[in-house]
Design a protein around this motif. Structure first.
Motif, PDB file in Angstrom:
ATOM      1  N   LYS A   1       0.777  -1.132  -0.104  1.00  0.00           N
ATOM      2  CA  LYS A   1       0.062  -0.011   0.074  1.00  0.00           C
ATOM      3  C   LYS A   1       0.875   1.194   0.192  1.00  0.00           C
ATOM      4  O   LYS A   1       0.478   2.194  -0.843  1.00  0.00           O
ATOM      5  CB  LYS A   1      -0.823   0.183   1.176  1.00  0.00           C
ATOM      6  N   ASN A   2       1.698   1.300   0.928  1.00  0.00           N
ATOM      7  CA  ASN A   2       2.641   2.441   0.937  1.00  0.00           C
ATOM      8  C   ASN A   2       3.675   2.675  -0.304  1.00  0.00           C
ATOM      9  O   ASN A   2       3.781   3.630  -0.792  1.00  0.00           O
ATOM     10  CB  ASN A   2       3.831   2.375   2.075  1.00  0.00           C
ATOM     11  N   ARG A   3       3.904   1.384  -1.064  1.00  0.00           N
ATOM     12  CA  ARG A   3       4.756   1.731  -2.388  1.00  0.00           C
ATOM     13  C   ARG A   3       3.531   2.209  -3.514  1.00  0.00           C
ATOM     14  O   ARG A   3       4.176   2.927  -4.087  1.00  0.00           O
ATOM     15  CB  ARG A   3       5.199   0.327  -2.622  1.00  0.00           C
ATOM     16  N   ILE A   4       2.443   1.914  -3.384  1.00  0.00           N
ATOM     17  CA  ILE A   4       1.446   2.270  -4.222  1.00  0.00           C
ATOM     18  C   ILE A   4       1.172   3.739  -4.358  1.00  0.00           C
ATOM     19  O   ILE A   4       1.158   4.659  -5.021  1.00  0.00           O
ATOM     20  CB  ILE A   4       0.219   1.440  -4.166  1.00  0.00           C
ATOM     21  N   TYR A   5       1.347   4.083  -3.089  1.00  0.00           N
ATOM     22  CA  TYR A   5       1.036   5.432  -2.693  1.00  0.00           C
ATOM     23  C   TYR A   5       2.101   6.522  -2.983  1.00  0.00           C
ATOM     24  O   TYR A   5       1.803   7.377  -3.849  1.00  0.00           O
ATOM     25  CB  TYR A   5       0.801   5.617  -1.010  1.00  0.00           C
ATOM     26  N   SER A   6       3.324   5.774  -2.760  1.00  0.00           N
ATOM     27  CA  SER A   6       4.529   6.636  -3.222  1.00  0.00           C
ATOM     28  C   SER A   6       4.579   6.631  -4.799  1.00  0.00           C
ATOM     29  O   SER A   6       4.858   7.694  -5.365  1.00  0.00           O
ATOM     30  CB  SER A   6       5.950   5.768  -2.791  1.00  0.00           C
ATOM     31  N   LEU A   7       4.440   5.407  -5.314  1.00  0.00           N
ATOM     32  CA  LEU A   7       4.173   5.363  -7.059  1.00  0.00           C
ATOM     33  C   LEU A   7       3.209   6.548  -7.326  1.00  0.00           C
ATOM     34  O   LEU A   7       3.611   7.137  -8.369  1.00  0.00           O
ATOM     35  CB  LEU A   7       3.752   4.033  -7.480  1.00  0.00           C
ATOM     36  N   PHE A   8       1.990   6.585  -6.684  1.00  0.00           N
ATOM     37  CA  PHE A   8       0.980   7.246  -7.362  1.00  0.00           C
ATOM     38  C   PHE A   8       1.493   8.811  -7.101  1.00  0.00           C
ATOM     39  O   PHE A   8       1.220   9.740  -8.062  1.00  0.00           O
ATOM     40  CB  PHE A   8      -0.367   7.112  -6.183  1.00  0.00           C
ATOM     41  N   ASN A   9       2.131   9.176  -5.894  1.00  0.00           N
ATOM     42  CA  ASN A   9       2.434  10.713  -5.827  1.00  0.00           C
ATOM     43  C   ASN A   9       3.541  10.872  -6.913  1.00  0.00           C
ATOM     44  O   ASN A   9       3.668  11.960  -7.384  1.00  0.00           O
ATOM     45  CB  ASN A   9       2.982  10.700  -4.447  1.00  0.00           C
ATOM     46  N   ASP A  10       4.637   9.901  -6.971  1.00  0.00           N
ATOM     47  CA  ASP A  10       5.727  10.329  -7.821  1.00  0.00           C
ATOM     48  C   ASP A  10       5.089  10.262  -9.399  1.00  0.00           C
ATOM     49  O   ASP A  10       5.608  10.980 -10.213  1.00  0.00           O
ATOM     50  CB  ASP A  10       6.987   9.170  -7.861  1.00  0.00           C
ATOM     51  N   VAL A  11       4.290   9.536  -9.773  1.00  0.00           N
ATOM     52  CA  VAL A  11       3.751   9.591 -11.258  1.00  0.00           C
ATOM     53  C   VAL A  11       2.992  11.030 -11.396  1.00  0.00           C
ATOM     54  O   VAL A  11       3.464  11.693 -12.504  1.00  0.00           O
ATOM     55  CB  VAL A  11       2.923   8.269 -11.488  1.00  0.00           C
ATOM     56  N   LYS A  12       2.169  11.364 -10.306  1.00  0.00           N
ATOM     57  CA  LYS A  12       1.738  12.636 -10.543  1.00  0.00           C
ATOM     58  C   LYS A  12       2.892  13.819 -10.544  1.00  0.00           C
ATOM     59  O   LYS A  12       2.740  14.717 -11.465  1.00  0.00           O
ATOM     60  CB  LYS A  12       0.700  12.868  -9.251  1.00  0.00           C
TER      61      LYS A  12
ATOM     62  N   LEU B   1      17.113  10.638 -16.449  1.00  0.00           N
ATOM     63  CA  LEU B   1      17.709  11.281 -15.329  1.00  0.00           C
ATOM     64  C   LEU B   1      16.928  11.825 -14.322  1.00  0.00           C
ATOM     65  O   LEU B   1      17.267  11.744 -13.104  1.00  0.00           O
ATOM     66  CB  LEU B   1      18.778  12.168 -15.982  1.00  0.00           C
ATOM     67  N   TRP B   2      15.809  12.449 -14.642  1.00  0.00           N
ATOM     68  CA  TRP B   2      15.019  13.161 -13.640  1.00  0.00           C
ATOM     69  C   TRP B   2      14.446  12.122 -12.942  1.00  0.00           C
ATOM     70  O   TRP B   2      14.370  12.462 -11.665  1.00  0.00           O
ATOM     71  CB  TRP B   2      13.868  14.166 -14.520  1.00  0.00           C
ATOM     72  N   ILE B   3      13.721  11.004 -13.388  1.00  0.00           N
ATOM     73  CA  ILE B   3      13.114  10.022 -12.764  1.00  0.00           C
ATOM     74  C   ILE B   3      13.721   9.257 -11.701  1.00  0.00           C
ATOM     75  O   ILE B   3      13.649   9.156 -10.578  1.00  0.00           O
ATOM     76  CB  ILE B   3      12.178   9.134 -13.249  1.00  0.00           C
ATOM     77  N   GLU B   4      15.401   9.189 -11.998  1.00  0.00           N
ATOM     78  CA  GLU B   4      16.315   8.591 -11.366  1.00  0.00           C
ATOM     79  C   GLU B   4      16.535   9.387 -10.112  1.00  0.00           C
ATOM     80  O   GLU B   4      16.582   9.004  -8.995  1.00  0.00           O
ATOM     81  CB  GLU B   4      17.488   8.102 -11.966  1.00  0.00           C
ATOM     82  N   LYS B   5      16.649  10.502 -10.255  1.00  0.00           N
ATOM     83  CA  LYS B   5      16.959  11.518  -9.309  1.00  0.00           C
ATOM     84  C   LYS B   5      15.814  11.901  -8.221  1.00  0.00           C
ATOM     85  O   LYS B   5      15.644  11.841  -7.127  1.00  0.00           O
ATOM     86  CB  LYS B   5      17.485  12.836  -9.617  1.00  0.00           C
TER      87      LYS B   5
ATOM     88  N   GLU C   1      10.107   2.037  -7.482  1.00  0.00           N
ATOM     89  CA  GLU C   1       8.797   1.465  -8.072  1.00  0.00           C
ATOM     90  C   GLU C   1       8.452   2.436  -8.975  1.00  0.00           C
ATOM     91  O   GLU C   1       8.085   1.931 -10.283  1.00  0.00           O
ATOM     92  CB  GLU C   1       7.500   1.572  -7.133  1.00  0.00           C
ATOM     93  N   CYS C   2       8.498   3.881  -9.106  1.00  0.00           N
ATOM     94  CA  CYS C   2       8.287   4.692 -10.229  1.00  0.00           C
ATOM     95  C   CYS C   2       9.265   4.740 -11.073  1.00  0.00           C
ATOM     96  O   CYS C   2       8.747   4.793 -12.517  1.00  0.00           O
ATOM     97  CB  CYS C   2       8.145   6.059  -9.407  1.00  0.00           C
ATOM     98  N   ILE C   3      10.444   4.493 -11.004  1.00  0.00           N
ATOM     99  CA  ILE C   3      11.493   4.576 -11.802  1.00  0.00           C
ATOM    100  C   ILE C   3      11.090   3.619 -13.068  1.00  0.00           C
ATOM    101  O   ILE C   3      11.180   3.690 -14.042  1.00  0.00           O
ATOM    102  CB  ILE C   3      12.997   4.592 -11.254  1.00  0.00           C
ATOM    103  N   GLU C   4      11.079   2.336 -12.628  1.00  0.00           N
ATOM    104  CA  GLU C   4      10.909   1.189 -13.406  1.00  0.00           C
ATOM    105  C   GLU C   4       9.508   1.127 -14.000  1.00  0.00           C
ATOM    106  O   GLU C   4       9.293   0.739 -15.043  1.00  0.00           O
ATOM    107  CB  GLU C   4      10.999  -0.081 -12.517  1.00  0.00           C
ATOM    108  N   TYR C   5       8.510   1.865 -13.203  1.00  0.00           N
ATOM    109  CA  TYR C   5       7.138   1.924 -13.875  1.00  0.00           C
ATOM    110  C   TYR C   5       7.339   2.837 -15.191  1.00  0.00           C
ATOM    111  O   TYR C   5       6.756   2.523 -16.068  1.00  0.00           O
ATOM    112  CB  TYR C   5       6.111   2.701 -12.693  1.00  0.00           C
TER     113      TYR C   5
END
Lengths: 203, 551
Positions: free
Chosen positions: B303-314, B337-341, B346-350
């Motif tokens: 759940k926490n990972r999905i939450y972080s993913l959601f925020n990072d994708v936004k 380079l931006w997403i890596e930083k 979870e979001c990088i690989e997404y």
């Protein structure tokens, strides 16, 4: 019918249970799979060997030489096979390698077959009137057919066969001459116009 | 501009591998691409009013036919279990090579429902079983039989009507060995026949639910709307059985990861991208938000990972909409380079997965390179020296060599095969018995052992001589020579450590299958969904390539 994959996995696990390291057990799994693929009784022979292993003694040959003489007990075919495979690049310089006594000799064949692939040379194995030709791990030819292999073989001889033709020069020439009948004799016009490149390539 | 492939010492860490997502390279997507012009048929549908009986589905092209044979059986609720210890399932399936004869069906009817204790033949290619999601299945039957469509809210929470609990192939239980079929062009990709089975099973679940509803109320019943069908996939419950696979198939693992890494590298090296490519990427990204918001799990960690993913994708969406110009040179390199930083693993690989979407010309040639002839690399090059091997180990396992295996927390667990189900298991070696029968999956520990031995050996010693006294390390000597050539073949982590999360290994494999909505049920098993949003068989000839995001 058991699949080759099942034979590989089960032989590997059984070999670990019989006391071999995981690395050697992996080699055994692939070897028994190879024997069965070539129509040789790998599972049957491994079973017999493992049934006997706790009761009988076998000698481990870790360093293979030109002449190998076990002192008291027959050589373990697996340790011998693995050592042979590992050391094949040194052994290929010998014309003939001999072993006085090996138990369940069928079990060393896949290791020799793999060795043949590693050095790119055919290997001939003979003992007790049996002959096997191991052909770069592509196939194993033998005069075994319905005959039963002994549980202990005496005086096994291994010959590494240098790469050479199986036919005479004359036989080759005859065949080549026949093949030439598919070629077209070129006249001047064909010589000039039918080739891809120019008549001079210096431009 | 030359971009380097990503460092295996970062990418092959379990936390990163456990963050992988499906992509265009995933096997279920490449399966659909390969089989899109095959002829689909439902050859037999012999079910009783309760939906029990036999059905056969086939895919055909020229002389080649693959047939899914389905057996649906009655089981009691208390017999229904996703665990591998189950002995009965709502349905059992096999993929038969060719058209099954009556005798084949008779034979299979006796064997397939028994699964692991049944025997298949070289004429069968894959084997599986599945259980109904009773909640979803009964609801759909009830609605359809009354003449209306089911509640989409309920269906979106589940995502499927059936869950498979295992899919077997490659010679298991007498199935055909890969060797027999490896030269067939259409299956030149890993797990293609497993994907075919799951895909056809999905269609069976729709046909069965329609059939049961109609039998219940022939005059009023309606069929499940095809748009709803499309948004249903096939669930899957997966336990530790999958984990050893990725350790035991190093060159195959390498080829999966390397293909993805090559694709990413080539995309980062594109100087200018066109509007169509930009739009595909942006649309996938925007539409994918729905995939995140409909990703349900009770697991706090996920759940926490999905939450972080959601925020990072936004956050990323905002960045590319307001602060980023795709007209610059090498835009996808800048994106990476931006997403890596700025974002979590979870979001990088997404987003990496989504970067592959617009570039068929880069991705498609790589699909054919994801298989491996593993036997080719099995023989140890014994003419190499101890110095060679030590240098490989130092170069390829830098972090693993830093681990102190004398510390309890670093060797806490062991992998073993359970006697009753012949399945891989994982346990605490200090609390449970059986560690003397440990499987050779503690690669990090054994590599360290090998390294210590190499340090006290003569540098010039050849490996054939080194092996004479070190055959207990043979399995890792082999691996070290493999990783020299195949940098992504090894998990760069300690798989027996106290803090290891085994489902990271499952998730890696499942992402390459093309699974969505990872739902961990513990640290050792999880549920997923496959083919959700995928085209139905009648739409295969012409389907939206970005269906994963656009459904």
């Amino acid at each position: 019918m058991r699949s080759l994959s099942e034979i590989d996995t089960t032989s590997k696990r059984a070999s670990r249970a019989a006391g071999f390291s995981w690395g050697i057990s992996e080699e055994i799994g692939k070897s028994i799979r190879q024997l069965e693929l070539f129509g040789l009784p790998g599972v049957k022979t491994l079973n017999k060997y493992y049934a006997l292993k706790p009761k009988e003694k076998f000698e481990n040959l870790n360093l293979v030489k030109e002449k190998n003489i076990s002192k008291k007990y027959p050589y373990c075919p697996i340790v011998l096979g693995v050592s042979f495979l590992d050391q094949i690049r040194n052994l290929e310089n010998f014309e003939k390698i001999t072993f006085n006594k090996i138990s369940f000799p069928l079990l060393i064949l896949p290791f020799l077959s793999k060795s043949s692939e590693v050095i790119g040379k055919k290997i001939k194995v003979s003992f007790n009137n049996f002959e096997f030709l191991l052909n770069l791990n592509v196939n194993i030819s033998s005069n075994l057919l319905e005959k039963k292999l002994p549980e202990i073989c005496e005086n096994m001889e291994i010959n590494i066969i240098e790469n050479k033709d199986n036919f005479s020069d004359q036989e080759w020439k005859n065949l080549y001459k026949l093949s030439e009948e598919t070629f077209v004799e070129e006249n001047d016009s064909l010589k000039k116009g039918a080739a891809g490149a120019g008549l001079t390539d210096n431009d | 501009m030359q971009v380097q492939l990503r460092d295996p010492n970062i990418i092959m860490k379990l936390s990163r591998l456990g963050s992988f997502h499906q992509s265009k390279l995933s096997f279920l997507r490449s399966f659909l691409d390969e089989f899109k012009d095959w002829e689909y048929n439902n050859d037999l549908f012999d079910l009783d009013k309760n939906g029990y009986g036999t059905a056969v589905y086939s895919l055909k092209k020229k002389d080649r036919i693959y047939s899914l044979v389905c057996f649906a059986n009655k089981i009691d609720d208390e017999e229904r279990s996703d665990r591998v210890i189950a002995t009965k399932w709502d349905a059992a399936f096999t993929l038969h090579d060719g058209i099954p004869t009556k005798n084949d069906i008779k034979r299979l009817k006796n064997e397939v429902p028994k699964q692991e204790v049944g025997r298949l033949s070289y004429k069968e290619l894959t084997l599986s079983r599945a259980n109904k999601s009773m909640r979803a299945f009964n609801h759909v039957v009830s609605c359809l039989s009354k003449g209306f469509q089911p509640d989409l809210n309920l269906l979106s929470k589940v995502g499927y009507l059936y869950r498979t609990t295992a899919v077997y192939g490659s010679g298991k239980f007498g199935l055909a060995d890969r060797l027999r079929i490896k030269n067939r062009e259409e299956i030149n990709g890993p797990f293609r026949l497993e994907m075919m089975l799951v895909y056809l099973v999905r269609q069976f679940t729709f046909d069965q639910v329609n059939h049961v509803a109609k039998s219940k109320n022939p005059k009023i019943a309606v069929k499940l709307d095809s748009k709803i069908c499309k948004n249903l996939g096939i669930g899957n419950s997966t336990g530790l059985g999958m984990a050893p696979f990725i350790v035991n198939h190093p060159t195959l693992l390498n080829n999966w990861i390397l293909s993805r890494e090559i694709a990413l590298k080539k995309i980062r090296e594109i100087k200018k991208v066109n509007l169509k490519e930009i739009n595909i990427f942006k649309n996938c990204l925007k539409n994918s938000i729905r995939n995140i918001t409909s990703w349900n799990t009770e697991d706090e960690y996920q759940k926490n990972r999905i939450y972080s993913l959601f925020n990072d994708v936004k956050k990323f969406l905002k960045f590319i909409e307001t602060d980023f110009d795709f007209k610059i040179d090498y835009p996808f390199n800048e994106v990476y380079l931006w997403i890596e930083k700025q974002t979590c693993e979870e979001c990088i690989e997404y987003i990496v997965s989504m970067m592959l979407e617009p570039f068929d010309d880069i991705v498609k040639p790589l699909v054919g390179k994801m298989s491996s002839d593993e036997d080719k690399y099995f023989t140890i090059p014994t003419n190499r020296t101890v110095e060679d091997l030590r240098s490989i180990v130092e170069k390829r396992y830098p972090d693993i060599l830093k681990i102190d295996f004398e510390k309890k927390e670093n060797s806490k667990n062991f992998w073993f095969i359970s006697k009753n189900k012949e399945e891989p298991r994982y346990a605490d070696r200090f609390k449970e018995g059986g560690s003397e029968l440990e499987q050779p999956l503690a690669i990090a520990r054994d590599i360290k052992k090998l390294y210590n031995q190499l340090l006290v050996s003569d540098n010039n010693l050849k490996i054939d001589k080194f092996l004479i006294n070190n055959n207990d390390l043979r399995h890792v000597i082999r691996r070290a020579f493999i990783v020299e050539k195949f940098p992504y073949s090894e998990i760069q982590d300690n798989t027996i450590a106290e803090n290891v999360i085994p489902i990271d290994m499952l998730r890696l494999k499942l992402s390459f299958f093309g699974a969505l909505k990872f739902d961990p049920r513990s640290d050792k098993w999880l549920r997923i969904c496959m083919f959700q949003g995928a085209p139905l068989p009648e739409d295969l000839k012409n389907f939206d390539q970005q269906w994963v995001y656009n459904s």
